[in-house]
Design a protein around this motif. Sequence first.
Motif, PDB file in Angstrom:
ATOM      1  N   HIS A  81      52.513  38.887  37.975  1.00 13.08           N
ATOM      2  CA  HIS A  81      53.110  38.900  39.316  1.00 13.08           C
ATOM      3  C   HIS A  81      54.467  39.568  39.463  1.00 13.08           C
ATOM      4  O   HIS A  81      55.102  39.407  40.495  1.00 13.08           O
ATOM      5  N   ARG A  82      54.964  40.288  38.478  1.00  9.31           N
ATOM      6  CA  ARG A  82      56.213  41.031  38.651  1.00  9.31           C
ATOM      7  C   ARG A  82      56.231  42.260  37.756  1.00  9.31           C
ATOM      8  O   ARG A  82      55.535  42.327  36.740  1.00  9.31           O
ATOM      9  N   ILE A  83      57.077  43.239  38.145  1.00 15.17           N
ATOM     10  CA  ILE A  83      57.450  44.333  37.258  1.00 15.17           C
ATOM     11  C   ILE A  83      58.945  44.160  37.022  1.00 15.17           C
ATOM     12  O   ILE A  83      59.689  43.948  37.985  1.00 15.17           O
ATOM     13  N   PRO A  84      59.413  44.226  35.759  1.00 12.45           N
ATOM     14  CA  PRO A  84      60.843  43.985  35.505  1.00 12.45           C
ATOM     15  C   PRO A  84      61.733  44.908  36.331  1.00 12.45           C
ATOM     16  O   PRO A  84      61.360  46.036  36.657  1.00 12.45           O
ATOM     17  N   GLU A  85      62.934  44.413  36.660  1.00 15.32           N
ATOM     18  CA  GLU A  85      63.885  45.214  37.447  1.00 15.32           C
ATOM     19  C   GLU A  85      64.422  46.371  36.615  1.00 15.32           C
ATOM     20  O   GLU A  85      64.628  47.472  37.127  1.00 15.32           O
ATOM     21  N   THR A  86      64.664  46.117  35.324  1.00 13.23           N
ATOM     22  CA  THR A  86      65.168  47.163  34.435  1.00 13.23           C
ATOM     23  C   THR A  86      64.126  48.273  34.323  1.00 13.23           C
ATOM     24  O   THR A  86      62.952  47.993  34.111  1.00 13.23           O
ATOM     25  N   SER A  87      64.539  49.522  34.478  1.00 17.35           N
ATOM     26  CA  SER A  87      63.586  50.640  34.428  1.00 17.35           C
ATOM     27  C   SER A  87      62.899  50.685  33.071  1.00 17.35           C
ATOM     28  O   SER A  87      63.512  50.464  32.039  1.00 17.35           O
ATOM     29  N   LEU A  88      61.600  50.985  33.118  1.00 17.34           N
ATOM     30  CA  LEU A  88      60.819  51.045  31.884  1.00 17.34           C
ATOM     31  C   LEU A  88      60.867  52.460  31.297  1.00 17.34           C
ATOM     32  O   LEU A  88      61.199  53.412  31.999  1.00 17.34           O
ATOM     33  N   ARG A  89      60.523  52.541  29.994  1.00 22.67           N
ATOM     34  CA  ARG A  89      60.580  53.837  29.300  1.00 22.67           C
ATOM     35  C   ARG A  89      59.194  54.274  28.861  1.00 22.67           C
ATOM     36  O   ARG A  89      58.234  53.509  28.909  1.00 22.67           O
ATOM     37  N   GLU A  90      59.129  55.523  28.388  1.00 21.04           N
ATOM     38  CA  GLU A  90      57.850  56.075  27.939  1.00 21.04           C
ATOM     39  C   GLU A  90      57.252  55.322  26.760  1.00 21.04           C
ATOM     40  O   GLU A  90      56.039  55.324  26.569  1.00 21.04           O
ATOM     41  N   ASP A  91      58.101  54.694  25.934  1.00 15.71           N
ATOM     42  CA  ASP A  91      57.582  54.027  24.741  1.00 15.71           C
ATOM     43  C   ASP A  91      57.254  52.553  25.020  1.00 15.71           C
ATOM     44  O   ASP A  91      57.107  51.766  24.088  1.00 15.71           O
ATOM     45  N   GLN A  92      57.154  52.194  26.269  1.00 18.28           N
ATOM     46  CA  GLN A  92      56.814  50.816  26.601  1.00 18.28           C
ATOM     47  C   GLN A  92      55.477  50.751  27.339  1.00 18.28           C
ATOM     48  O   GLN A  92      55.102  51.690  28.042  1.00 18.28           O
ATOM     49  N   ILE A  93      54.770  49.635  27.144  1.00 17.25           N
ATOM     50  CA  ILE A  93      53.508  49.418  27.853  1.00 17.25           C
ATOM     51  C   ILE A  93      53.614  48.120  28.639  1.00 17.25           C
ATOM     52  O   ILE A  93      54.117  47.118  28.127  1.00 17.25           O
ATOM     53  N   LEU A  94      53.168  48.161  29.879  1.00 15.18           N
ATOM     54  CA  LEU A  94      53.180  46.971  30.711  1.00 15.18           C
ATOM     55  C   LEU A  94      51.733  46.507  30.907  1.00 15.18           C
ATOM     56  O   LEU A  94      50.869  47.289  31.307  1.00 15.18           O
ATOM     57  N   VAL A  95      51.458  45.241  30.589  1.00 21.04           N
ATOM     58  CA  VAL A  95      50.110  44.696  30.730  1.00 21.04           C
ATOM     59  C   VAL A  95      50.104  43.658  31.845  1.00 21.04           C
ATOM     60  O   VAL A  95      50.866  42.695  31.804  1.00 21.04           O
ATOM     61  N   PHE A  96      49.251  43.871  32.854  1.00 19.99           N
ATOM     62  CA  PHE A  96      49.208  42.962  34.005  1.00 19.99           C
ATOM     63  C   PHE A  96      48.030  41.998  33.894  1.00 19.99           C
ATOM     64  O   PHE A  96      46.951  42.378  33.451  1.00 19.99           O
ATOM     65  N   GLN A  97      48.229  40.778  34.331  1.00 21.58           N
ATOM     66  CA  GLN A  97      47.142  39.808  34.468  1.00 21.58           C
ATOM     67  C   GLN A  97      46.612  39.910  35.895  1.00 21.58           C
ATOM     68  O   GLN A  97      47.371  39.835  36.862  1.00 21.58           O
ATOM     69  N   VAL A  98      45.294  40.101  36.027  1.00 25.53           N
ATOM     70  CA  VAL A  98      44.717  40.366  37.348  1.00 25.53           C
ATOM     71  C   VAL A  98      43.666  39.306  37.703  1.00 25.53           C
ATOM     72  O   VAL A  98      42.678  39.166  36.990  1.00 25.53           O
ATOM     73  N   PRO A  99      43.858  38.571  38.771  1.00 20.11           N
ATOM     74  CA  PRO A  99      42.819  37.604  39.164  1.00 20.11           C
ATOM     75  C   PRO A  99      41.626  38.271  39.862  1.00 20.11           C
ATOM     76  O   PRO A  99      40.477  37.938  39.584  1.00 20.11           O
ATOM     77  N   GLU A 100      41.884  39.233  40.753  1.00 17.93           N
ATOM     78  CA  GLU A 100      40.796  39.890  41.488  1.00 17.93           C
ATOM     79  C   GLU A 100      41.040  41.396  41.481  1.00 17.93           C
ATOM     80  O   GLU A 100      41.907  41.885  42.208  1.00 17.93           O
ATOM     81  N   PRO A 101      40.304  42.132  40.643  1.00 17.32           N
ATOM     82  CA  PRO A 101      40.577  43.564  40.517  1.00 17.32           C
ATOM     83  C   PRO A 101      40.093  44.381  41.715  1.00 17.32           C
ATOM     84  O   PRO A 101      40.497  45.520  41.881  1.00 17.32           O
ATOM     85  N   GLU A 102      39.231  43.807  42.557  1.00 14.52           N
ATOM     86  CA  GLU A 102      38.620  44.588  43.639  1.00 14.52           C
ATOM     87  C   GLU A 102      39.393  44.428  44.948  1.00 14.52           C
ATOM     88  O   GLU A 102      39.300  43.383  45.596  1.00 14.52           O
ATOM     89  N   PRO A 103      40.151  45.457  45.360  1.00 20.51           N
ATOM     90  CA  PRO A 103      40.951  45.314  46.581  1.00 20.51           C
ATOM     91  C   PRO A 103      40.107  45.149  47.837  1.00 20.51           C
ATOM     92  O   PRO A 103      40.576  44.606  48.840  1.00 20.51           O
ATOM     93  N   LEU A 104      38.844  45.599  47.796  1.00 16.97           N
ATOM     94  CA  LEU A 104      38.001  45.518  48.993  1.00 16.97           C
ATOM     95  C   LEU A 104      37.259  44.185  49.089  1.00 16.97           C
ATOM     96  O   LEU A 104      36.537  43.954  50.061  1.00 16.97           O
ATOM     97  N   ARG A 105      37.409  43.329  48.089  1.00 17.95           N
ATOM     98  CA  ARG A 105      36.531  42.166  47.990  1.00 17.95           C
ATOM     99  C   ARG A 105      36.570  41.248  49.224  1.00 17.95           C
ATOM    100  O   ARG A 105      35.542  40.766  49.676  1.00 17.95           O
ATOM    101  N   THR A 106      37.767  41.020  49.774  1.00 19.93           N
ATOM    102  CA  THR A 106      37.836  40.091  50.909  1.00 19.93           C
ATOM    103  C   THR A 106      37.081  40.641  52.117  1.00 19.93           C
ATOM    104  O   THR A 106      36.643  39.887  52.966  1.00 19.93           O
ATOM    105  N   LEU A 107      36.928  41.964  52.176  1.00 16.45           N
ATOM    106  CA  LEU A 107      36.244  42.561  53.319  1.00 16.45           C
ATOM    107  C   LEU A 107      34.791  42.838  53.019  1.00 16.45           C
ATOM    108  O   LEU A 107      33.967  42.893  53.921  1.00 16.45           O
ATOM    109  N   GLU A 108      34.459  43.057  51.751  1.00 14.33           N
ATOM    110  CA  GLU A 108      33.088  43.397  51.393  1.00 14.33           C
ATOM    111  C   GLU A 108      32.684  42.575  50.166  1.00 14.33           C
ATOM    112  O   GLU A 108      33.058  42.903  49.055  1.00 14.33           O
ATOM    113  N   PRO A 109      31.917  41.512  50.364  1.00 11.79           N
ATOM    114  CA  PRO A 109      31.592  40.633  49.239  1.00 11.79           C
ATOM    115  C   PRO A 109      30.597  41.202  48.233  1.00 11.79           C
ATOM    116  O   PRO A 109      30.544  40.743  47.099  1.00 11.79           O
TER     117      PRO A 109
END
Lengths: 277, 256
Positions: free
Chosen positions: A104-132
């Motif tokens: 639920h956040r991206i750090p405020e400090t700017s990220l660099r090329e040698d860093q990887i950000l991994v997100f936890q996603v509950p619902e990957p489908e942005p259209l899901r609420t409109l199209e089941p």
Amino acid sequence: MTYNFAFLDEDTKRMLRRALLKAVAIPGYQVPFGSREMPLPYGWGTGGIQVTAALLGPDDVLKVIDQGADDTTNAVNIRRFFSRVAAVATTEHTAEATLIQTRHRIPETSLREDQILVFQVPEPEPLRTLEPREAETRTLHALADYGLMHVKLYEDIAQYGHIATSYDYPVLVDGRFLTSPSPIPKFDNPKLDRSPALMLFGAGREKRLYAIPPYTHVESLAFDDHPFEIQRWEHQCELCGSGESYLDEVIVDDRGTRMFVCSDTDFCSGRRAEAQA
Amino acid sequence: MSALLQVRGVSRHYGPRIGCEDVSFELHPGELLCIVGESGSGKSTLLNTVAAQLSPTAGSVRYRQRNGGWLDLAALSEADRRRLAREEWGFVTQNPRDGLRLNVSAGANVAERLMALGMRNYSQLRAIARGWLERVEIDPSRIDDAPTSFSGGMQQRLQIARTLVTQPRLVFMDEPTAGLDVSVQARILDLLRRLVNELGLAAVMVTHDLAVARLLAARTLVMQGGRVVETGLTDQILDDPQHPYTQLLVSSVLTT
């Protein structure tokens, strides 16, 4: 009992890495993968934790945040889990980390090329609420037929007078795939655009991975006459005085007294240390 | 003038059962064709096959594009079929709940097809939606209300607005007035007649109601058991039916 390095067996990690390579090759496209049962419940970051397990090497430095904070239950547990099963170094400092798992956040400090950000996603489908129907949403992605997403934004303006969607704000990645940025506040959406760091997204329950490779154009959807806007506060952080970070509103007593503080704890404490020095 | 839609020997079977069999007709721009027949006579099957929602077992359906070229619907890719359905065609279902998006407001329902075509200006979408609500005799102040709060007749009118907002060249209608009471039916038919004339639409309408055909259609096709038994000018068919089934159909209409 001993576990394989980073908990998952090597074959599973290989499967995950292959899926991640595909995800990076097709920015924003949801790649199905064989999500494993993890020692924490769905919704607590099973997708993110599997991606992290597949990426971790012995020399990595791991940072885990939950709603921007390093010291919340989810963050503490996942950090301790990996220091136990992978014996990697952990940190709370964004600049020191090579791998950051976030909810639920991206750090405020700017990220660099040698860093990887991994997100936890509950619902990957942005259209899901409109199209089941999954078959239908996949077809819509295949044909890049995304008019439906604007129906939701239209409804927001019709009901509230502005685009009231404040988190999980839909984006178009590389001008092609409509993508959920995970439930980050829309305040963080501009940080997705042309970020030097690789961004990976894992949805454990929905069994999908996707990626925003470094320096990829990420556009937040909007209307011509209702452009995309991020949240703003009339307050500054009461701890570090920052006027440009994402603020949490905290109720501090039973009479409703409120306090606004940075949601990114590392950013906040760093600024306070700087001010004291 | 060249036809807009050309249907040649179309059959659609469901396994060994016949949906419709060997149907041919042509539809010209600005023309409204009615398909009448009793329940189970294959009207809806024919409509869905012609509208490329079902693939024909035999025969061909061709559509003339704006550039004058003919498009064989059987050879159409899914992407092209959807583009056609979005940009040039409209489909009005019998049950408005099937054709409407019930969890969003009336305005969003009308504006959806415009947004699908890439219109991204909110106030413009809003103005067009308001205009269309007015055109189909829905109070524009209800633009932000959910369609579920509308009566059956209003929902059907909303569906018509939602379908016609992109000014399609060809509209398919599957019993748009069935299930509505007689006075509401009359208003919707009136509305359809006006809009068809104003916009110069071509339309294929399925109905079991001969009065609807009489009111709207220049030409009528009578179906029985999946086959076309009689076809011609509507007045001619209704006033001088030749086929025994059509005679039965015409004589069974209640007259006052």
